[in-house]
Design a protein around this motif. Structure first.
Motif: not given
Length: 268
Positions: A172-181
């Motif tokens: 999803l690097v080219n989107t504005k969707i975030g991922v937190t681990y």
């Protein structure tokens, strides 16, 4: 990220950590979808959220059921209007020698900790992609980077969650969707059996209170961090395990011997 009025779906909401996360999010003004299996516990938590000035909807579901993830997303959107953030917190844990763990329990742990999490993420992803916004939070573990004796299946599931979060973030690097681990160390919750608590105490391994961990999770979400590892020296050993695993092997020999005396053998 401002959490006020954000619509947040939280799995494992009634556990020790989930409850604290829910109450903190409520104080931030979030609108919550509380997910769990026990309707009484969910309703009790909803009352606490509302007393804290928040708003919550109860979503009773067993994520192990076939099609449950897709159904939950539809149910959550009907209750909340839409979903801005998904916090995957549900999980189960065993402290046991692998040879004593049943096939059924292994399947249950993998399904709860990994399969349901991936399916739920996939089910909401099209909405996030359509809006080009949204955020995923995955509650992992230090054991997702550090294989620990007598937690083999649990470690396997948390390694999977860690790898999944990294891969999804890159996808999803080219989107504005975030991922937190988030990778906590031991947490003082009912999820731990008494023999596990006794082992941590004797070994000198500190465990954190759930309200402390919840505060760090919410802060990481607000700051949109990619990864957060909680607690020392466990976080250091997780890092060291990635670059010099043989050194960690030596260090864990003593822990393996100590842990053995706390194992509970199943009845024949």
């Amino acid at each position: 990220m401002q959490l006020s009025q954000q619509r947040i779906l939280l799995t494992g909401a009634t556990g020790g950590l989930g409850r604290e996360v829910a109450l903190l999010l409520a104080k931030k003004g979030a609108i919550l979808g509380l997910v769990g299996r026990d309707s009484q516990k969910l309703n009790a938590l909803k009352q606490q959220v509302e007393q804290a000035g928040g708003r919550a909807e109860c979503l009773v579901v067993n994520l192990s059921d076939e099609g449950a993830s897709t159904a939950l997303i539809q149910q959550a959107k009907a209750a909340l209007g839409h979903i801005d953030i998904l916090i995957n917190n549900a999980g189960v844990l065993d402290f046991i020698e692998l040879q004593d763990q049943s096939d059924a329990r292994i399947a249950e742990m993998v399904n709860t900790n990994v399969t349901a999490l991936i399916q739920l993420t996939r089910a909401i992803l099209p909405d996030f992609q359509s809006a080009n916004k949204g955020h995923f939070v995955f509650i992992g573990s230090i054991f997702g980077s550090l294989g620990f004796p007598h937690f083999a299946t649990y470690c396997a599931t948390k390694f999977a969650v860690h790898g999944f979060s990294q891969a999804l973030r890159r996808e999803l690097v080219n989107t504005k969707i975030g991922v937190t681990y988030v990778a906590p160390r031991g947490i003082d919750t009912p999820m731990n059996a008494p023999n596990v608590d006794a082992m941590w105490k004797k070994s000198g391994n500190a465990v954190d209170k759930p309200d402390k961990v919840a505060s760090l999770i919410v802060k990481a979400l607000e700051q949109e961090k990619q990864e957060l590892f909680i607690g020392q020296p466990q976080s250091f050993f997780a890092w060291l395990n990635g670059v010099f695993p043989s050194a960690v092997n030596i260090g864990l020999k003593q822990q393996t011997a100590l842990a053995a005396e706390f194992l509970k053998k199943p009845h024949p």
